[in-house]
Design a protein around this motif. Sequence first.
Motif, PDB file in Angstrom:
ATOM      1  N   GLU A 200       0.812  -1.219   0.000  1.00 16.31           N
ATOM      2  CA  GLU A 200       0.000   0.000   0.000  1.00 16.31           C
ATOM      3  C   GLU A 200       0.844   1.266   0.000  1.00 16.31           C
ATOM      4  O   GLU A 200       0.475   2.272  -0.610  1.00 16.31           O
ATOM      5  N   THR A 201       1.997   1.229   0.668  1.00 15.65           N
ATOM      6  CA  THR A 201       2.773   2.458   0.869  1.00 15.65           C
ATOM      7  C   THR A 201       3.932   2.638  -0.105  1.00 15.65           C
ATOM      8  O   THR A 201       4.439   3.758  -0.255  1.00 15.65           O
ATOM      9  N   LYS A 202       4.384   1.583  -0.762  1.00 20.24           N
ATOM     10  CA  LYS A 202       5.534   1.721  -1.661  1.00 20.24           C
ATOM     11  C   LYS A 202       5.236   2.725  -2.779  1.00 20.24           C
ATOM     12  O   LYS A 202       4.186   2.666  -3.404  1.00 20.24           O
ATOM     13  N   ASN A 203       6.160   3.664  -2.970  1.00 20.88           N
ATOM     14  CA  ASN A 203       6.042   4.730  -3.981  1.00 20.88           C
ATOM     15  C   ASN A 203       4.866   5.674  -3.732  1.00 20.88           C
ATOM     16  O   ASN A 203       4.487   6.432  -4.619  1.00 20.88           O
ATOM     17  N   SER A 204       4.301   5.641  -2.511  1.00 16.97           N
ATOM     18  CA  SER A 204       3.129   6.481  -2.220  1.00 16.97           C
ATOM     19  C   SER A 204       3.489   7.939  -1.971  1.00 16.97           C
ATOM     20  O   SER A 204       2.634   8.825  -2.087  1.00 16.97           O
ATOM     21  N   ILE A 205       4.739   8.210  -1.624  1.00 23.56           N
ATOM     22  CA  ILE A 205       5.171   9.592  -1.397  1.00 23.56           C
ATOM     23  C   ILE A 205       5.637  10.114  -2.747  1.00 23.56           C
ATOM     24  O   ILE A 205       6.803  10.011  -3.134  1.00 23.56           O
ATOM     25  N   ASP A 206       4.667  10.687  -3.477  1.00 23.97           N
ATOM     26  CA  ASP A 206       4.891  11.010  -4.878  1.00 23.97           C
ATOM     27  C   ASP A 206       4.785  12.515  -5.146  1.00 23.97           C
ATOM     28  O   ASP A 206       4.663  13.322  -4.215  1.00 23.97           O
ATOM     29  N   TYR A 207       4.834  12.857  -6.405  1.00 18.35           N
ATOM     30  CA  TYR A 207       4.832  14.268  -6.826  1.00 18.35           C
ATOM     31  C   TYR A 207       3.615  15.012  -6.275  1.00 18.35           C
ATOM     32  O   TYR A 207       3.751  16.076  -5.649  1.00 18.35           O
ATOM     33  N   ASP A 208       2.441  14.459  -6.507  1.00 21.13           N
ATOM     34  CA  ASP A 208       1.205  15.154  -6.130  1.00 21.13           C
ATOM     35  C   ASP A 208       1.106  15.359  -4.627  1.00 21.13           C
ATOM     36  O   ASP A 208       0.661  16.415  -4.168  1.00 21.13           O
ATOM     37  N   LEU A 209       1.523  14.354  -3.849  1.00 27.05           N
ATOM     38  CA  LEU A 209       1.406  14.466  -2.394  1.00 27.05           C
ATOM     39  C   LEU A 209       2.380  15.500  -1.837  1.00 27.05           C
ATOM     40  O   LEU A 209       1.983  16.413  -1.102  1.00 27.05           O
ATOM     41  N   VAL A 210       3.646  15.384  -2.177  1.00 32.09           N
ATOM     42  CA  VAL A 210       4.651  16.296  -1.614  1.00 32.09           C
ATOM     43  C   VAL A 210       4.480  17.715  -2.155  1.00 32.09           C
ATOM     44  O   VAL A 210       4.775  18.700  -1.461  1.00 32.09           O
ATOM     45  N   ASN A 211       3.959  17.843  -3.347  1.00 33.80           N
ATOM     46  CA  ASN A 211       3.746  19.166  -3.939  1.00 33.80           C
ATOM     47  C   ASN A 211       2.702  19.981  -3.184  1.00 33.80           C
ATOM     48  O   ASN A 211       2.593  21.196  -3.370  1.00 33.80           O
ATOM     49  N   ARG A 212       1.941  19.323  -2.322  1.00 38.18           N
ATOM     50  CA  ARG A 212       0.955  20.034  -1.504  1.00 38.18           C
ATOM     51  C   ARG A 212       1.604  20.836  -0.373  1.00 38.18           C
ATOM     52  O   ARG A 212       0.965  21.695   0.225  1.00 38.18           O
ATOM     53  N   MET A 213       2.859  20.549  -0.079  1.00 38.80           N
ATOM     54  CA  MET A 213       3.514  21.225   1.044  1.00 38.80           C
ATOM     55  C   MET A 213       3.656  22.724   0.786  1.00 38.80           C
ATOM     56  O   MET A 213       3.852  23.156  -0.355  1.00 38.80           O
ATOM     57  N   PRO A 214       3.564  23.525   1.845  1.00 41.12           N
ATOM     58  CA  PRO A 214       3.754  24.974   1.705  1.00 41.12           C
ATOM     59  C   PRO A 214       5.169  25.301   1.215  1.00 41.12           C
ATOM     60  O   PRO A 214       6.054  24.447   1.210  1.00 41.12           O
ATOM     61  N   LYS A 215       5.362  26.558   0.835  1.00 39.02           N
ATOM     62  CA  LYS A 215       6.679  27.003   0.382  1.00 39.02           C
ATOM     63  C   LYS A 215       7.722  26.742   1.464  1.00 39.02           C
ATOM     64  O   LYS A 215       7.463  26.894   2.641  1.00 39.02           O
ATOM     65  N   ASN A 216       8.910  26.360   1.031  1.00 36.41           N
ATOM     66  CA  ASN A 216      10.044  26.049   1.903  1.00 36.41           C
ATOM     67  C   ASN A 216       9.790  24.792   2.740  1.00 36.41           C
ATOM     68  O   ASN A 216      10.288  24.661   3.861  1.00 36.41           O
ATOM     69  N   GLY A 217       9.036  23.860   2.182  1.00 29.52           N
ATOM     70  CA  GLY A 217       8.750  22.612   2.875  1.00 29.52           C
ATOM     71  C   GLY A 217       9.981  21.724   2.996  1.00 29.52           C
ATOM     72  O   GLY A 217      10.908  21.771   2.187  1.00 29.52           O
TER      73      GLY A 217
END
Length: 307
Positions: A200-217
């Motif tokens: 379930e979790t492999k490769n789950s930390i992807d572009y769309d998820l991390v891109n949600r972080m605020p500036k300077n994340g």
Amino acid sequence: MKVLVATEKPFAKVAIDGIRKEIEAAGYELALLEKYIEKQQLLDAVKDANAVIIRSDIIDKEVLDAAKELKIVVRAGAGYDNVDLEAATAHGVCVMNTPGQNSNAVAELAFGMMIMAVRNFYDGKSGTELMGKKLGIHAYGNVGRNVARIAKGIGMDIYAYDAYCPKEAMVADGVKPVDSAEELYATCNVVSLHIPATAETKNSIDYDLVNRMPKNGLLVNTARKEVINEVDLLRLMSDRPDLKYVTDIMPAHHDEFADHFPGRYFSTPKKMGAQTAEANINAGIAAARQIVGFLKDGCEKFRVNKK
């Protein structure tokens, strides 16, 4: 009964002394296979072992086929993806881990890496502080709880997401639960990863998820390499020059991260979360005690595979 400690990366002597004391007090024999360099050495050593204590060592079908007398494998640590659970079950072997024994060590390392990152890797330039920042804890298990404990002392605003942890438990610890990973990343300046590597979790930390972080994340990974979609993260860090990534698991694309994002990326040369004298001792002795409990009384409290 013969208990084998099979560790390519050996325990500290004081840990081995503690393991020996537990095993021999129970009337069992202790055997050591340390710093082995070939799999055949492991295959030979397990042939007459009734129990095995490992660290990051691989216990696969071939090893289990060779271990005709084996009843239990204990991974001294929290993660157990280096053991073939299905094969162990098929061979009638119980697999356990030692949850919580290295949790503080991992949590302290996560904060050491956070501080290093927000201080621009100590390059002499002005950085920022963690106090008052929003910290997101992705998975609220033993390590996540220790991260929250330390974060409160620093003065961070703490959030967490864990689909399997009751929100009441987070609230009781002074942590704000959120309803999804997407909400966690969109909310927090720093996200600390503590999820296991599963289907379930492999490769789950992807572009769309991390891109949600605020500036300077800042993304901190002291969990598992496999949960990161490295190709996505490389692309995102190129698109978002404000993001930083630090990890204690060297990525497969380490050279690309290091070459393309100096001052924004750091990896330790090997997995470092549990590499403290205290965690080494705690996990080793816990593994020995669990083996004794299983062999003498059939205790399966920390079993991770099916019967």
